[in-house]
Structures are given as C-alpha cells and as structure tokens.
Scaffold this motif. Sequence first.
Motif, PDB file in Angstrom:
ATOM      1  N   SER A 169       2.457  -1.673 -34.046  1.00  0.00           N
ATOM      2  CA  SER A 169       3.864  -1.434 -33.750  1.00  0.00           C
ATOM      3  C   SER A 169       4.622  -1.211 -35.056  1.00  0.00           C
ATOM      4  N   THR A 170       5.637  -0.373 -34.986  1.00  0.00           N
ATOM      5  CA  THR A 170       6.460  -0.087 -36.168  1.00  0.00           C
ATOM      6  C   THR A 170       7.775  -0.846 -36.152  1.00  0.00           C
ATOM      7  N   GLY A 171       8.043  -1.614 -35.091  1.00  0.00           N
ATOM      8  CA  GLY A 171       9.277  -2.387 -35.005  1.00  0.00           C
ATOM      9  C   GLY A 171       9.318  -3.185 -33.717  1.00  0.00           C
ATOM     10  N   PRO A 172      10.215  -4.148 -33.667  1.00  0.00           N
ATOM     11  CA  PRO A 172      10.314  -4.991 -32.467  1.00  0.00           C
ATOM     12  C   PRO A 172      10.659  -4.164 -31.228  1.00  0.00           C
ATOM     13  N   HIS A 173       9.845  -4.296 -30.195  1.00  0.00           N
ATOM     14  CA  HIS A 173      10.110  -3.600 -28.943  1.00  0.00           C
ATOM     15  C   HIS A 173       9.148  -4.122 -27.866  1.00  0.00           C
ATOM     16  N   LEU A 174       9.402  -3.729 -26.635  1.00  0.00           N
ATOM     17  CA  LEU A 174       8.512  -4.044 -25.510  1.00  0.00           C
ATOM     18  C   LEU A 174       7.909  -2.745 -25.004  1.00  0.00           C
ATOM     19  N   HIS A 175       6.589  -2.713 -24.934  1.00  0.00           N
ATOM     20  CA  HIS A 175       5.891  -1.584 -24.312  1.00  0.00           C
ATOM     21  C   HIS A 175       5.579  -1.989 -22.868  1.00  0.00           C
ATOM     22  N   TYR A 176       6.066  -1.179 -21.892  1.00  0.00           N
ATOM     23  CA  TYR A 176       5.951  -1.501 -20.465  1.00  0.00           C
ATOM     24  C   TYR A 176       5.253  -0.363 -19.753  1.00  0.00           C
ATOM     25  N   GLU A 177       4.220  -0.703 -18.971  1.00  0.00           N
ATOM     26  CA  GLU A 177       3.466   0.291 -18.208  1.00  0.00           C
ATOM     27  C   GLU A 177       3.386  -0.108 -16.740  1.00  0.00           C
ATOM     28  N   VAL A 178       3.315   0.925 -15.870  1.00  0.00           N
ATOM     29  CA  VAL A 178       3.023   0.749 -14.445  1.00  0.00           C
ATOM     30  C   VAL A 178       1.778   1.559 -14.149  1.00  0.00           C
TER      31      VAL A 178
END
Length: 310
Positions: free
Chosen positions: A254-263
């Motif tokens: 990751s390059t920065g704070p975030h949430l990766h969300y998948e369905v």
Amino acid sequence: MRRKLVLTLTTTRGSRQIFLHQLLAWMLLIFLLMSAASFFVSNWLLVQTQDDLSTLERDHEDLNEQYQLLMGTQRLYISELDDLSESLSMLSANNSRLAKENALMGSSLSDLEARLGLTEQVSEQSLEQRIEWAQMAARQRLSLLHSIPNGVPIEAEQINDSYGMRMHPVLKRRKMHNGMDFKADPGTPVYATADGVVEYAGYRKGSGFGNLVVLQHNFGFKTYFAHLQKVLVKSGTFVSKGQKIALSGNSGRSTGPHLHYEVRHLFRPLNPAPFMKWGLDNFEHLFTEIEEVPWESLSAMYPLNQAELQ
C-alpha cells in the motif's frame, strides 16, 4: 168458642194475662221472624263487606308494590338508556378516530408500497390484503439486504480508486483492480456489509493485502477488507450486517492509509459500486445491473418483482 192468644206476664207483684186476637198474634210472629232474618242477613252482609274491604286493601297493596316495582324498572331503563347513549357517543368517537388512523395508515402504506415497488393492481386491493403483501415484500427485501452485501463499509473521506483496469501505484503497470479503495485515516472503523461468517481473519502473506478479513455471505457472495491496521474478529465466527470487524490501516502492499474493499460471487470479483448503492428505494436495480450473477435461480426463493407477489 173463639180461639184467642193469651200472654201471661209474671212479675213480683203477680201474674197478668193478656188476650190477643189470633191475626195480631200471627203478625207479631211474622215481624219477629223478619227482624231475626234481617238481623242475620245484615250481619252476613256486614261480614261479607268486611271481607271485600280486606280483599280490596290487599289488592291495593299489591298494586302499590307493582307500581313501585314498575317505577324502579323504569328508572333502571332510563339509567341503561343513558349508559347506552354514552356508549354510542364513545363508539362514534372511536369510529372517527379509527377513520383518521385508517387514513393515516393508508397514506403510510401507499408510501411503503411505492418504496417496495408494488404495482397499482396490488394497491387497489383491500387494506388487509395490501398490508399482507407489503409485509411479505418487506420481509423478502430485508432478508436479501441482510444476506447480500450492500452499503458502504467505512466512513471514508473519498474514493481513491474504483473497480476496473488501472495503473498499479506500486507495480507501475496496468493491472485489474478488483475492488474499491477508500481513503481513510488509520484506525477508522470498518463494518460488515451483510450477515455472514468469518472465512479468514489475519495477515495474508504474499497477497499484498496485509491484514485481511474475508466474510462469507449467503448465495455464494464474499467480501474482502484489506490493508487493515487491526482485525477485530476471529475465523469461524458469525457477524451481522453493520458489525464493526476491523480498523483501517496501511498494511501490505500500500502507498497510503486506505481500505481496499471487494465483492465476489463464487470467487469472481464484481464491481462493488452497484452493491454500495443498493437499498429499498432501488431494490430492482441490482438485479438488472449485475449480469454476472444468475438472479433467475434466486427468484424461485425470493420473488424479485411485484408480478410474482400476485
């Protein structure tokens, strides 16, 4: 010799005889007999009259008792009529209140039917039938909304990357992005988007996801939550829609704070955007926009349109 009646009167001074003529004697005898008869008849009539008077007095007492009873019954009737009048007034007020409540219920029911997408044909039925259909449709839709992922998983500032082909920020080459990235400060709560069971919770080596939570949902759906700072659930446990399952972070590739969300559906990634917008107000939208899912088989279990409700 002529026959005479001789009356002898005896006193202290002696006896004295009085001779009466026979006719006079018979007249005197008849008078005495009539007097005696008159006396007895008068006494009998007097006794009979007294009996009649006693009977009349008893009849008067009976009539007086019946009159008092009648007056009491009349007062009871008047009281019952007053109670009945009061009850009728209350019933009239209740009917007015019920009419207002039915009008309000009909208005609210129409709004609910509009949100549920019920047809005009359903709306023309009786109030009881409309309520029954609305309840059935609401239960079906709410069941699906708890079973299939919908809504946003995090209160994020913005969406950095959407679903589709992109230039990978780390690998520096075009690559399919199977989810949606939400920019969020580390420690931001992450929520389950449907009821399910935790398939995986922990650090996933070699995946680039870092700390990862994978949830299994009904009908073959799964959701992925990656790059987490902290995992709050354990594998094998059940979670409910809206439950906090993790805190967002910057773990993994990751390059920065975030949430990766998948369905995903049966391991096949799907665009999360239609699922995030899906709700009661656009319930039919998901089944027409997501063509990768065979919704026809699902409709056998849960009617997905108003025609099947009829």
